[in-house]
Design a protein around this motif. Structure first.
Motif, PDB file in Angstrom:
ATOM      1  N   GLU A 273       0.828  -1.196   0.000  1.00 16.61           N
ATOM      2  CA  GLU A 273       0.000   0.000   0.000  1.00 16.61           C
ATOM      3  C   GLU A 273       0.862   1.245   0.000  1.00 16.61           C
ATOM      4  O   GLU A 273       1.851   1.325   0.730  1.00 16.61           O
ATOM      5  N   ALA A 274       0.489   2.197  -0.812  1.00 17.28           N
ATOM      6  CA  ALA A 274       1.187   3.486  -0.825  1.00 17.28           C
ATOM      7  C   ALA A 274       0.844   4.271   0.430  1.00 17.28           C
ATOM      8  O   ALA A 274      -0.179   4.043   1.071  1.00 17.28           O
ATOM      9  N   GLY A 275       1.711   5.198   0.788  1.00 14.96           N
ATOM     10  CA  GLY A 275       1.445   6.078   1.920  1.00 14.96           C
ATOM     11  C   GLY A 275       1.715   5.470   3.277  1.00 14.96           C
ATOM     12  O   GLY A 275       1.293   6.036   4.294  1.00 14.96           O
ATOM     13  N   GLN A 276       2.419   4.353   3.337  1.00 11.67           N
ATOM     14  CA  GLN A 276       2.751   3.757   4.636  1.00 11.67           C
ATOM     15  C   GLN A 276       3.790   4.620   5.350  1.00 11.67           C
ATOM     16  O   GLN A 276       4.614   5.267   4.711  1.00 11.67           O
ATOM     17  N   PRO A 277       3.753   4.640   6.690  1.00 12.62           N
ATOM     18  CA  PRO A 277       4.732   5.442   7.438  1.00 12.62           C
ATOM     19  C   PRO A 277       6.147   4.993   7.136  1.00 12.62           C
ATOM     20  O   PRO A 277       6.442   3.800   7.119  1.00 12.62           O
ATOM     21  N   ARG A 278       7.024   5.941   6.871  1.00 10.54           N
ATOM     22  CA  ARG A 278       8.423   5.609   6.604  1.00 10.54           C
ATOM     23  C   ARG A 278       9.038   4.966   7.846  1.00 10.54           C
ATOM     24  O   ARG A 278       8.852   5.418   8.963  1.00 10.54           O
ATOM     25  N   GLY A 279       9.789   3.938   7.619  1.00  5.37           N
ATOM     26  CA  GLY A 279      10.385   3.197   8.718  1.00  5.37           C
ATOM     27  C   GLY A 279       9.566   1.991   9.124  1.00  5.37           C
ATOM     28  O   GLY A 279      10.067   1.099   9.811  1.00  5.37           O
ATOM     29  N   PHE A 280       8.278   1.942   8.707  1.00  9.31           N
ATOM     30  CA  PHE A 280       7.413   0.816   9.046  1.00  9.31           C
ATOM     31  C   PHE A 280       6.789   0.177   7.814  1.00  9.31           C
ATOM     32  O   PHE A 280       6.025  -0.768   7.928  1.00  9.31           O
ATOM     33  N   ALA A 281       7.118   0.686   6.644  1.00 10.02           N
ATOM     34  CA  ALA A 281       6.498   0.196   5.415  1.00 10.02           C
ATOM     35  C   ALA A 281       6.952  -1.234   5.103  1.00 10.02           C
ATOM     36  O   ALA A 281       8.107  -1.596   5.331  1.00 10.02           O
ATOM     37  N   THR A 282       6.036  -2.032   4.602  1.00 10.52           N
ATOM     38  CA  THR A 282       6.316  -3.401   4.195  1.00 10.52           C
ATOM     39  C   THR A 282       5.605  -3.687   2.873  1.00 10.52           C
ATOM     40  O   THR A 282       4.707  -2.951   2.456  1.00 10.52           O
ATOM     41  N   PHE A 283       6.019  -4.749   2.223  1.00 13.66           N
ATOM     42  CA  PHE A 283       5.260  -5.263   1.086  1.00 13.66           C
ATOM     43  C   PHE A 283       5.448  -6.769   1.036  1.00 13.66           C
ATOM     44  O   PHE A 283       6.298  -7.334   1.744  1.00 13.66           O
ATOM     45  N   ARG A 284       4.642  -7.432   0.214  1.00 14.97           N
ATOM     46  CA  ARG A 284       4.667  -8.892   0.155  1.00 14.97           C
ATOM     47  C   ARG A 284       4.882  -9.403  -1.262  1.00 14.97           C
ATOM     48  O   ARG A 284       4.418  -8.796  -2.220  1.00 14.97           O
TER      49      ARG A 284
END
Length: 216
Positions: free
Chosen positions: A176-187
């Motif tokens: 998802e776009a707009g995730q907090p920097r430092g906590f962003a993840t993807f799968r």
């Protein structure tokens, strides 16, 4: 965006300009696989290699700091009334809900070591002592690259090579776009239904662009 050296190297190893790139890591410890599964995959490392200084600091902590902490805390534990309070606290903690680590796969992947995500995870650290991997997207491929060095700069690394390549029909990258920097993840979502989650996305501009690309 990624520095010129990184993008030039990406273009060289891909044979075309990438649509999006980002450095990432497996953000949680890899669960311990069954011995037979690990052996069949080549008994590869399940942890990254740390710099020698970390081992020195760990040794100093164990033999210097820990004894000092024990010397300070033992008299307090022997004070009347402290053990009763500790017992009540321990009883309450036993009734606490399950943590993320109790989930199948420890929240890192779906939990089935025999599927594509589990097999990729078993070989994650076999490609490089560094935990960092460069994910490169093209129009029809998802490529994962690694550097042979233990320590690297995500903005300057120019010696990485592709260690895994998937047609877009075999794996889909979700985030998802707009995730907090430092906590962003993807799968990585594989065609067999398995998934693998990564995080610690390096270079904020690259991470934002990457997440916008897979979210769109």
């Amino acid at each position: 965006m990624a520095k010129r050296a990184v993008r030039r190297r990406a273009r060289k190893v891909l044979g075309e300009d990438p649509v999006a790139v980002v450095w990432c890591e497996v953000a949680r410890p890899i669960p311990v696989p069954p011995k037979d599964v690990h052996r069949a995959a080549g008994n590869g490392r399940l942890k990254s290699r740390h710099h020698w200084l970390l081992y020195v600091l760990g040794t100093l902590f164990f033999f210097v700091v820990v004894p000092l902490m024990l010397i300070e805390k033992v008299p307090r534990l022997l004070e009347p009334g402290r053990n009763r309070g500790r017992s009540r606290s321990s009883s309450a903690s036993r009734g606490s809900p399950a943590r993320d680590g109790d989930e199948p796969g420890g929240g890192v992947f779906d939990g089935d070591w025999h599927l594509a995500a589990g097999q990729a995870l078993l070989r994650w650290y076999g490609h490089s002592p560094s935990p960092k991997r460069l994910v490169m997207l093209t129009r029809d491929r998802v490529c994962v690259a690694a550097s042979p060095r233990r320590r690297l700069s995500p903005t300057r690394a120019d010696d990485f090579r592709i260690v895994a390549e998937y047609p877009s029909t075999e794996v889909r990258v979700e985030g998802e776009a707009g995730q907090p920097r430092g906590f962003a993840t993807f799968r990585f979502r594989f065609a067999d239904g398995s998934w693998l989650e990564v995080g610690r996305l390096a270079e904020p501009d690259d991470a934002d662009h990457f997440l916008r690309t897979i979210d769109g």
